[in-house]
Scaffold this active site. Structure first.
Site, mmCIF file in Angstrom:
data_model
loop_
_atom_site.group_PDB
_atom_site.id
_atom_site.type_symbol
_atom_site.label_atom_id
_atom_site.label_comp_id
_atom_site.label_asym_id
_atom_site.label_seq_id
_atom_site.Cartn_x
_atom_site.Cartn_y
_atom_site.Cartn_z
ATOM 1 N N LYS A 197 0.825 -1.211 0.000
ATOM 2 C CA LYS A 197 0.000 0.000 0.000
ATOM 3 C C LYS A 197 0.864 1.268 0.000
ATOM 4 C CE LYS A 197 -3.906 -2.267 2.274
ATOM 5 N NZ LYS A 197 -4.934 -2.132 3.323
ATOM 6 N N TYR A 221 -12.568 -1.840 -3.369
ATOM 7 C CA TYR A 221 -13.043 -1.978 -1.989
ATOM 8 C C TYR A 221 -14.568 -1.823 -1.892
ATOM 9 C CZ TYR A 221 -8.320 -2.116 -0.022
ATOM 10 O OH TYR A 221 -7.048 -2.497 0.335
ATOM 11 N N ASN A 225 -2.038 0.071 6.837
ATOM 12 C CA ASN A 225 -1.519 -1.212 7.320
ATOM 13 C C ASN A 225 -0.630 -1.932 6.316
ATOM 14 O OD1 ASN A 225 -3.516 -1.990 5.599
ATOM 15 N ND2 ASN A 225 -4.647 -3.238 7.059
ATOM 16 N N HIS A 254 -2.142 -5.476 1.529
ATOM 17 C CA HIS A 254 -3.444 -6.116 1.339
ATOM 18 C C HIS A 254 -3.204 -7.536 0.863
ATOM 19 C CE1 HIS A 254 -7.496 -6.965 -0.026
ATOM 20 N NE2 HIS A 254 -6.932 -7.454 -1.121
ATOM 21 N N GLU A 283 -9.192 -10.184 -8.027
ATOM 22 C CA GLU A 283 -8.239 -9.091 -7.792
ATOM 23 C C GLU A 283 -7.056 -9.172 -8.767
ATOM 24 O OE1 GLU A 283 -7.496 -9.108 -3.528
ATOM 25 O OE2 GLU A 283 -9.613 -8.699 -3.135
HETATM 26 P P1 CMP Z 1 -7.347 -4.571 3.727
HETATM 27 O O1 CMP Z 1 -6.882 -5.936 4.110
HETATM 28 O O2 CMP Z 1 -6.763 -3.977 2.507
HETATM 29 O O3 CMP Z 1 -8.938 -4.598 3.572
HETATM 30 C C1 CMP Z 1 -9.778 -3.534 3.934
HETATM 31 C C2 CMP Z 1 -9.029 -2.362 4.481
HETATM 32 O O4 CMP Z 1 -9.817 -1.415 5.161
HETATM 33 C C3 CMP Z 1 -8.053 -2.839 5.530
HETATM 34 O O5 CMP Z 1 -7.019 -3.582 4.951
HETATM 35 C C4 CMP Z 1 -7.665 -1.535 6.196
HETATM 36 O O6 CMP Z 1 -6.689 -0.823 5.442
HETATM 37 C C5 CMP Z 1 -8.982 -0.767 6.115
HETATM 38 N N1 CMP Z 1 -9.656 -0.778 7.415
HETATM 39 C C6 CMP Z 1 -10.223 -1.825 8.016
HETATM 40 N N2 CMP Z 1 -10.748 -1.461 9.194
HETATM 41 C C7 CMP Z 1 -10.500 -0.143 9.337
HETATM 42 C C8 CMP Z 1 -10.794 0.823 10.337
HETATM 43 N N3 CMP Z 1 -11.464 0.482 11.436
HETATM 44 N N4 CMP Z 1 -10.389 2.085 10.140
HETATM 45 C C9 CMP Z 1 -9.733 2.429 9.007
HETATM 46 N N5 CMP Z 1 -9.422 1.560 8.015
HETATM 47 C C10 CMP Z 1 -9.803 0.290 8.191
#
Ligand code: CMP
Length: 132
Positions: free
Chosen positions: A4, A44, A107, A110, A121
């Site tokens: 990311k 998403y 984070n 993904h 995807e």
């Molecule tokens: P990802 O695995 O890419 O799938 C969905 C994404 O939403 C997740 O990683 C995070 O980056 C984001 N996400 C999930 N929960 C939260 C949250 N509570 N606040 C902000 N971002 C979130």
């Protein structure tokens, strides 16, 4: 998988790819690109009713990402083990999110959550002639 924008900005592409390949994943396709607003909203779409959706789309479009199409036995579950929990505060020691993520939203990585979504995807990011 995607590396990311936060992890790209922080210079972690090389270290992450090294750990992913050392863990036994074969790279079938690889691309650095920047998602448009529409791309991120589509990718998403499952989260569109969540309160963090706007923040997620803004984050995922703010800079380049690295998309990779990976192959391995049990790839989905093994990759989720390798990257760790969505929230880096809860991610196990040694996982990629423990090492490189800074928050629940930012984070670092993904990973697809099922074989079916992995195929969707991969097709989202790559043309057939880009997959080896
Ligand atoms: P990802 O695995 O890419 O799938 C969905 C994404 O939403 C997740 O990683 C995070 O980056 C984001 N996400 C999930 N929960 C939260 C949250 N509570 N606040 C902000 N971002 C979130």
């Amino acid at each position: 998988m995607m590396i990311k924008p936060d992890a790209v900005e922080n210079g972690h592409i090389g270290n992450i790819l090294e750990k992913v390949t050392t863990a036994g994943f074969k790279i079938k396709a690889l691309k650095m690109t920047q998602l448009t607003q529409r791309d991120a909203e589509l990718f998403y779409a499952v989260h569109k009713e969540r309160p963090f959706f706007g923040e997620l789309v803004a984050f995922m479009t703010r800079g380049p990402i690295l998309a990779a199409y990976l192959e391995k036995e049990n790839a989905v579950s093994d990759f989720r083990t390798l990257i760790g929990a969505t929230n880096p505060a809860e991610a196990a020691e040694g996982t990629l999110r423990k090492l490189y993520a800074t928050s629940m939203g930012e984070n670092a990585l993904h990973g697809s959550d099922s074989d079916e979504n992995a195929a969707i995807e991969a097709a989202f990011h790559f043309a057939e002639r880009e997959c080896f």
